[in-house]
Design an enzyme around this catalytic site. Structure first.
Site, PDB file in Angstrom:
ATOM      1  N   ASN A  90       0.808  -1.234   0.000  1.00  0.00           N
ATOM      2  CA  ASN A  90       0.000   0.000   0.000  1.00  0.00           C
ATOM      3  C   ASN A  90       0.841   1.286   0.000  1.00  0.00           C
ATOM      4  OD1 ASN A  90       0.730  -0.448   2.640  1.00  0.00           O
ATOM      5  ND2 ASN A  90      -1.225   0.175   3.516  1.00  0.00           N
ATOM      6  N   ARG A 150      11.417   3.504   5.368  1.00  0.00           N
ATOM      7  CA  ARG A 150      11.257   3.615   6.826  1.00  0.00           C
ATOM      8  C   ARG A 150      12.060   2.528   7.551  1.00  0.00           C
ATOM      9  NH1 ARG A 150       5.086   4.061   9.109  1.00  0.00           N
ATOM     10  NH2 ARG A 150       5.162   1.809   9.167  1.00  0.00           N
ATOM     11  N   LYS A 175      12.242  -7.954   1.114  1.00  0.00           N
ATOM     12  CA  LYS A 175      11.267  -8.584   0.219  1.00  0.00           C
ATOM     13  C   LYS A 175      10.071  -7.648   0.097  1.00  0.00           C
ATOM     14  CE  LYS A 175       7.689 -10.889   0.748  1.00  0.00           C
ATOM     15  NZ  LYS A 175       6.956 -10.256  -0.377  1.00  0.00           N
ATOM     16  N   GLY A 197       2.775  -5.263   7.622  1.00  0.00           N
ATOM     17  CA  GLY A 197       1.741  -5.996   6.897  1.00  0.00           C
ATOM     18  C   GLY A 197       0.604  -6.342   7.835  1.00  0.00           C
ATOM     19  N   SER A 198      -0.107  -7.401   7.493  1.00  0.00           N
ATOM     20  CA  SER A 198      -1.306  -7.752   8.263  1.00  0.00           C
ATOM     21  C   SER A 198      -0.942  -8.424   9.588  1.00  0.00           C
ATOM     22  CB  SER A 198      -2.180  -8.692   7.436  1.00  0.00           C
ATOM     23  OG  SER A 198      -1.460  -9.866   7.158  1.00  0.00           O
ATOM     24  N   GLU A 206       4.884  -3.874  12.361  1.00  0.00           N
ATOM     25  CA  GLU A 206       3.942  -2.794  12.061  1.00  0.00           C
ATOM     26  C   GLU A 206       2.744  -3.454  11.402  1.00  0.00           C
ATOM     27  OE1 GLU A 206       4.214   0.314  12.898  1.00  0.00           O
ATOM     28  OE2 GLU A 206       6.313   0.396  13.514  1.00  0.00           O
ATOM     29  N   ARG A 260      -7.026   9.095   2.240  1.00  0.00           N
ATOM     30  CA  ARG A 260      -5.615   8.992   1.863  1.00  0.00           C
ATOM     31  C   ARG A 260      -5.376   7.567   1.377  1.00  0.00           C
ATOM     32  NH1 ARG A 260      -1.034   8.163   5.872  1.00  0.00           N
ATOM     33  NH2 ARG A 260       0.868   8.563   4.704  1.00  0.00           N
ATOM     34  N   CYS A 294      -3.067   1.539   6.738  1.00  0.00           N
ATOM     35  CA  CYS A 294      -3.225   0.986   8.086  1.00  0.00           C
ATOM     36  C   CYS A 294      -3.766   2.054   9.032  1.00  0.00           C
ATOM     37  CB  CYS A 294      -1.879   0.477   8.591  1.00  0.00           C
ATOM     38  SG  CYS A 294      -0.598   1.728   8.455  1.00  0.00           S
TER      39      CYS A 294
HETATM   40  P1  NAD Z   1       0.201  -8.929   4.042  1.00  0.00           P
HETATM   41  O1  NAD Z   1       0.395  -9.274   5.471  1.00  0.00           O
HETATM   42  O2  NAD Z   1      -0.657  -9.811   3.216  1.00  0.00           O
HETATM   43  O3  NAD Z   1       1.590  -8.841   3.297  1.00  0.00           O
HETATM   44  C1  NAD Z   1       2.632  -8.018   3.771  1.00  0.00           C
HETATM   45  C2  NAD Z   1       3.943  -8.544   3.222  1.00  0.00           C
HETATM   46  O4  NAD Z   1       4.176  -9.843   3.770  1.00  0.00           O
HETATM   47  C3  NAD Z   1       3.969  -8.709   1.713  1.00  0.00           C
HETATM   48  O5  NAD Z   1       5.268  -8.437   1.246  1.00  0.00           O
HETATM   49  C4  NAD Z   1       3.656 -10.191   1.543  1.00  0.00           C
HETATM   50  O6  NAD Z   1       4.143 -10.716   0.338  1.00  0.00           O
HETATM   51  C5  NAD Z   1       4.400 -10.769   2.728  1.00  0.00           C
HETATM   52  N1  NAD Z   1       3.924 -12.081   3.184  1.00  0.00           N
HETATM   53  C6  NAD Z   1       2.687 -12.598   3.124  1.00  0.00           C
HETATM   54  N2  NAD Z   1       2.668 -13.821   3.672  1.00  0.00           N
HETATM   55  C7  NAD Z   1       3.934 -14.084   4.103  1.00  0.00           C
HETATM   56  C8  NAD Z   1       4.554 -15.174   4.769  1.00  0.00           C
HETATM   57  N3  NAD Z   1       3.872 -16.262   5.106  1.00  0.00           N
HETATM   58  N4  NAD Z   1       5.862 -15.090   5.055  1.00  0.00           N
HETATM   59  C9  NAD Z   1       6.572 -13.992   4.741  1.00  0.00           C
HETATM   60  N5  NAD Z   1       6.039 -12.921   4.103  1.00  0.00           N
HETATM   61  C10 NAD Z   1       4.729 -12.966   3.799  1.00  0.00           C
HETATM   62  O7  NAD Z   1      -0.338  -7.424   4.031  1.00  0.00           O
HETATM   63  P2  NAD Z   1      -0.656  -6.513   2.765  1.00  0.00           P
HETATM   64  O8  NAD Z   1      -1.973  -6.914   2.221  1.00  0.00           O
HETATM   65  O9  NAD Z   1       0.500  -6.434   1.844  1.00  0.00           O
HETATM   66  O10 NAD Z   1      -0.747  -5.085   3.466  1.00  0.00           O
HETATM   67  C11 NAD Z   1      -1.875  -4.649   4.102  1.00  0.00           C
HETATM   68  C12 NAD Z   1      -1.750  -4.850   5.602  1.00  0.00           C
HETATM   69  O11 NAD Z   1      -0.589  -4.164   6.058  1.00  0.00           O
HETATM   70  C13 NAD Z   1      -2.898  -4.223   6.361  1.00  0.00           C
HETATM   71  O12 NAD Z   1      -3.268  -5.063   7.425  1.00  0.00           O
HETATM   72  C14 NAD Z   1      -2.308  -2.916   6.865  1.00  0.00           C
HETATM   73  O13 NAD Z   1      -2.963  -2.402   7.997  1.00  0.00           O
HETATM   74  C15 NAD Z   1      -0.913  -3.330   7.161  1.00  0.00           C
HETATM   75  N6  NAD Z   1      -0.031  -2.157   7.194  1.00  0.00           N
HETATM   76  C16 NAD Z   1       0.460  -1.766   8.401  1.00  0.00           C
HETATM   77  C17 NAD Z   1       1.267  -0.636   8.472  1.00  0.00           C
HETATM   78  C18 NAD Z   1       1.825  -0.177   9.785  1.00  0.00           C
HETATM   79  O14 NAD Z   1       2.758   0.623   9.749  1.00  0.00           O
HETATM   80  N7  NAD Z   1       1.324  -0.623  10.914  1.00  0.00           N
HETATM   81  C19 NAD Z   1       1.585   0.076   7.308  1.00  0.00           C
HETATM   82  C20 NAD Z   1       1.063  -0.363   6.097  1.00  0.00           C
HETATM   83  C21 NAD Z   1       0.263  -1.497   6.058  1.00  0.00           C
END
Ligand code: NAD
Length: 487
Positions: free
Chosen positions: A160, A168, A183, A237-238, A259, A287, A293
């Protein structure tokens, strides 16, 4: 694609970046990157295998010792140059980001500036890594405290904010003297590849940064986490994936920064400046097309002002221009993929099925591309699925409250705790509410909290650690205490 768009895509290296060299994936495998506004392929990118991942970690491990010994001033200067190059190329980098991620060009330009600022901020922090010296309380012996790089790091970023979520992490890691394997998200690897090339051009030594896009995230990353040589994982990520990674990191007791997801409440009290609250709501909700997030996910508005707030928000949301982010004047781009758009529709249908009313929007826009209309829902019951799920789209669900305790109970009724927004003109209430909100960050009468100079991060299931600010570099440093005998 226009000629300029094609040229910007063609300029990005699409191989893996390992040990300072661009090289194809083992077996020459690639995967396609799509423009979410047209659902057409932009280009193919090398698809790292688990063996490629290990090669990247080998390179990071080999470079660690000399990089840790590199003068902090020079580490900072590399980052400072990268900041400048990013700003000089802001237009091209923004176009590339809009093509792979969909956000409107003005927002992509904003993200490039935000991402570059992490490099400038940590360029300044690189030379301010301090330690400590103290006399033992007994008077006999001295304490020497040193701060050292944690060692090779694994960095994983989401789609995103394709540049800022990387800078960062890369900024403080470079400043602290850590090497790394990053990655990027498979949906948006191009911005990170472009960033890696800028850092190479700016003099980052071979092996310090290694970039391995892959379509097989789990299969490639798990062996690297379990390898034992990487000493830190920084993940954005999530929450679901973060939990899995924390389990994997427990094997070698790795340092982690997490995060994770958010579910931000946006509270509007009866004494709020409604003009400011509407502006803030537009920023906090729209935004990044709601795919942040930090996106306001639940609006709690005092019953006395709820009708006016809802009507004004609906008018603003309904007037936004939807389209391909590259087109002049577009304010709402596509969602990242069809799955994301379908999820938003399902959450809206669920809320409406439970009695919510659609003031504006409530439906997808016909393709190509994964567009969804900016939507305002009122009377959203607290048991609607969207009260607990990250909507990650342009949907503002509004619920009313009648007193502060009720508003706080609703706001805190989630396992997540990244950010909250509060609008009130009452100073005492402001402080009371900020203290009681279970969140790592609060926007008080403002709808944007992100700033490279401030500590970003969440509590509860939203994560561990902080990125940015003067504490951001701590995540990449170990503290070593030396007990000195004085005889
Ligand atoms: P995601 O968790 O699906 O993926 C994040 C990253 O992890 C990607 O690079 C993905 O390829 C990788 N990934 C997925 N499964 C994995 C595994 N088993 N092992 C290693 N890597 C793996 O999240 P997304 O859909 O890319 O992003 C959206 C999520 O990120 C939302 O939940 C959002 O709130 C969160 N987010 C948090 C922040 C923060 O700063 N807190 C900032 C941006 C996004």
């Amino acid at each position: 694609m226009t000629d300029r768009e094609q040229a910007v895509v063609d300029a990005v290296p699409t191989d893996l970046f390992i040990g300072g060299q661009w090289r194809p994936a083992a077996g020459q495998q690639t995967f396609d990157v799509e423009d979410p506004a047209t659902a057409k392929t932009l280009c193919a990118v090398a698809d790292a295998s688990p063996e490629d991942g290990v090669a990247a970690l080998d390179a990071a491990v080999a470079a660690q010792r000399s990089w840790a010994d590199h003068p902090p001033r020079e580490r900072g200067e590399i980052l400072r140059r990268a900041y400048q190059v990013m700003m000089d190329r802001q237009d091209d980098l923004a176009l590339l980001m809009t093509l792979e991620m969909g956000k409107p060009l003005a927002e992509s330009k904003g993200e490039i500036a935000y991402a570059a600022e992490f490099f400038r901020w940590f360029a300044e922090e690189a030379v301010r890594i301090s330690g400590g010296f103290a006399t033992a309380p007994s008077g006999s012996g001295r304490f020497l405290v040193m701060r050292q790089p944690v060692g090779p790091c694994l960095l994983i970023t989401p789609w995103n904010f394709p540049a800022a979520m990387g800078s960062r992490k890369i900024g403080p890691a470079v400043a602290a003297g850590c090497t790394m394997v990053i990655k990027p998200a498979g949906l948006t690897p191009l911005s990170m590849l472009a960033l890696a090339d800028i850092l190479r051009e700016c003099g980052l030594p071979d092996g310090v940064l290694n970039v391995v896009p892959t379509s097989r995230s789990g299969r490639m990353m798990e062996p690297l986490i379990r390898d034992g040589r990487a000493r830190k994982l920084s993940f954005t990520g999530s929450t679901e994936v973060g939990r899995t990674l924390l389990e994997q990191c427990s094997e070698h007791i790795m340092r982690t920064s997490m995060e994770l997801g958010g579910n931000a409440p946006f509270l509007v009290f009866a004494d709020a400046d409604l003009d400011a609250a509407i502006e803030g709501a537009m920023t906090a909700k729209m935004r990044n097309i709601g795919e942040a997030c930090t996106a306001a996910n639940r609006f709690y508005v005092h019953a006395d002002v709820a009708d006016e707030f809802s009507a004004r928000l609906a008018e603003r949301m309904g007037a936004l221009r939807i389209g391909r982010g590259t087109d002049e004047g577009v304010q709402v781009g596509p969602l990242i993929e069809s799955k994301a758009r379908d999820k938003v529709q399902q959450l809206v249908d669920d809320a409406v099925g439970r009695g919510a009313r659609v003031l504006v929007g409530g439906e997808a826009v016909e393709g190509p591309g994964h567009f969804y209309r900016p939507t305002v829902l009122t009377g959203v019951p607290t048991d609607a699925e969207m009260a607990q799920a990250e909507i990650f789209g342009p949907v503002a669900p509004i619920t009313t409250f009648t007193n502060e305790d009720e508003a706080l109970a609703d706001a805190n009724n989630t396992p997540l705790g990244l950010v909250s927004y509060v609008y009130t003109r009452d100073l005492q209430r402001s402080l009371r509410v900020c203290e009681r909100l279970e969140a790592g960050m609060v926007g008080l009468n403002q709808g944007l909290v992100s700033n490279p100079a401030a500590p970003f991060g969440g509590v509860k299931h939203s994560g561990l650690g902080r990125e940015g600010g003067s504490v951001g570099i701590d995540e990449f440093l170990e503290t070593k205490y030396v007990a000195v005998a004085t005889g």
